[in-house]
Design a protein around this motif. Structure first.
Motif, short mmCIF file in Angstrom:
data_model
loop_
_atom_site.label_atom_id
_atom_site.label_comp_id
_atom_site.label_asym_id
_atom_site.label_seq_id
_atom_site.Cartn_x
_atom_site.Cartn_y
_atom_site.Cartn_z
N SER A 13 0.83 -1.20 0.00
CA SER A 13 0.00 0.00 0.00
C SER A 13 0.87 1.26 0.00
N THR A 14 0.37 2.29 -0.68
CA THR A 14 1.07 3.56 -0.80
C THR A 14 0.17 4.68 -0.30
N PRO A 15 0.64 5.48 0.66
CA PRO A 15 -0.19 6.58 1.16
C PRO A 15 -0.58 7.53 0.03
N SER A 16 -1.84 7.93 0.03
CA SER A 16 -2.33 8.84 -1.01
C SER A 16 -2.21 10.30 -0.60
N GLY A 17 -1.93 10.54 0.69
CA GLY A 17 -1.89 11.90 1.19
C GLY A 17 -3.26 12.42 1.58
N ARG A 18 -4.28 11.62 1.34
CA ARG A 18 -5.63 12.04 1.71
C ARG A 18 -6.00 11.50 3.09
N SER B 274 -4.62 5.00 2.07
CA SER B 274 -3.60 4.50 1.15
C SER B 274 -4.26 3.72 0.02
N THR B 275 -3.51 3.56 -1.07
CA THR B 275 -3.96 2.77 -2.21
C THR B 275 -3.22 1.44 -2.22
N ALA C 188 -6.40 -0.84 -5.82
CA ALA C 188 -7.64 -0.49 -5.14
C ALA C 188 -7.40 0.87 -4.50
N VAL C 189 -7.91 1.90 -5.17
CA VAL C 189 -7.64 3.27 -4.76
C VAL C 189 -8.32 3.57 -3.42
N ASP C 190 -7.55 4.11 -2.49
CA ASP C 190 -8.05 4.54 -1.18
C ASP C 190 -8.77 3.41 -0.43
N ALA C 191 -8.33 2.17 -0.63
CA ALA C 191 -8.99 1.03 0.00
C ALA C 191 -8.43 0.69 1.37
N VAL C 192 -7.36 1.37 1.77
CA VAL C 192 -6.69 1.09 3.04
C VAL C 192 -6.77 2.34 3.93
N THR C 193 -7.24 2.16 5.16
CA THR C 193 -7.34 3.29 6.08
C THR C 193 -6.78 2.89 7.44
N GLU C 194 -5.99 3.81 8.02
CA GLU C 194 -5.46 3.61 9.36
C GLU C 194 -5.79 4.82 10.23
#
Length: 263
Positions: free
Chosen positions: A73-78, A91-92, A100-106
């Motif tokens: 996963s790569t942080p999207s900055g959002r 993260s994507t 999977a765009v913005d499918a990962v949240t922490e």
């Protein structure tokens, strides 16, 4: 529609072991092995998932960070913000040429301490989810939902716009936590000539794949499980109607239409 039934109300009066709550959110530790698959790769595999009730109807899985392929996963900055969970860092997820765009949240600074070292994977963005070795659809199963499917000799008659579309003395009654009783009727007692197959298909984590039917202008007003999950085999091939939108008579008594989110 009912019976895809992603929505249900948990009636639990207490929290499970290790539970934490803030506002309307409840968090509990689960005991099942949970895996998420994306792009042919197991991106999460844990035996210590968290069940998080972000909405009151069903839980979402949060997975310990150590059990997630965070290297994919790569942080999207959002960011996203929740009044109860705090600020989420998005993260994507990328596997090969799939993403999977913005499918990962922490939520590293969440007011809910249990969430701080866990990862939320967007359920619908994954290719498959497994509880132990069984694939699960739509959302995680709630430990507080029970299904009872019972044969009955009550007469059940269903009308749509004054026309009888089903009439039986051999229904199966499905009782599910937090939902109105559903009447499943033998096809031999249903006016199949009035039922038009729909293209709509949904999944229920407790019953399986749902096929829908329309009657005239009433879209997706009936459904059936051709091959339900093992715990729901008693309704295989039977037809149920959306009681919120039809008139149901039980032993000749008109039933009040239930008021649910499926109305």
């Amino acid at each position: 529609m009912a019976e895809s039934e992603p929505g249900r109300v948990d009636r639990a009066a207490r929290l499970g072991t290790g539970a934490e709550s803030r506002g309307r959110v409840r968090v509990e530790t689960g005991g099942k092995r949970v895996r998420a698959v994306f792009g042919g790769t197991v991106v999460a595999d844990t035996t210590a998932p968290l069940l998080v009730w972000e909405v009151p109807y069903y839980p979402t899985y949060y997975v310990p960070r150590a059990d997630v392929r965070t290297d994919l996963s790569t942080p999207s900055g959002r960011t996203t913000r929740s009044p109860s969970r705090g600020e989420g860092h998005v993260s994507t997820l990328r596997v090969g040429d799939r993403e999977a765009v913005d499918a990962v949240t922490e939520y590293p600074d969440s007011p809910l301490e249990q969430l701080r070292d866990h990862v939320r994977l967007e359920w619908s963005a994954m290719d498959a989810w497994f509880e132990e070795d069984e694939e699960v659809y739509t959302h995680p199963r709630s430990p507080y939902v029970r299904l009872d499917i019972l044969p009955s000799s009550r007469r059940v008659r269903v009308e749509i716009d004054g026309v009888t579309v089903a009439d039986t003395r051999g229904p199966r009654l499905l009782f599910e936590t937090g939902l109105p009783t559903r009447y499943y009727l033998p096809k031999t007692d249903v006016r199949l000539d009035l039922l038009e197959p729909s293209d709509t298909v949904t999944h229920c984590p407790y019953k399986g794949r749902t096929e829908y039917f329309s009657v005239g202008e009433h879209t997706d007003i009936a459904w059936s499980y051709r091959t339900p999950l093992p715990e729901s085999t008693r309704i295989a091939g039977l037809v149920a109607f959306a009681d919120e939108r039809v008139d149901v008579y039980v032993d000749d008594v008109l039933q009040e239409r239930p008021r649910t989110k499926f109305a």
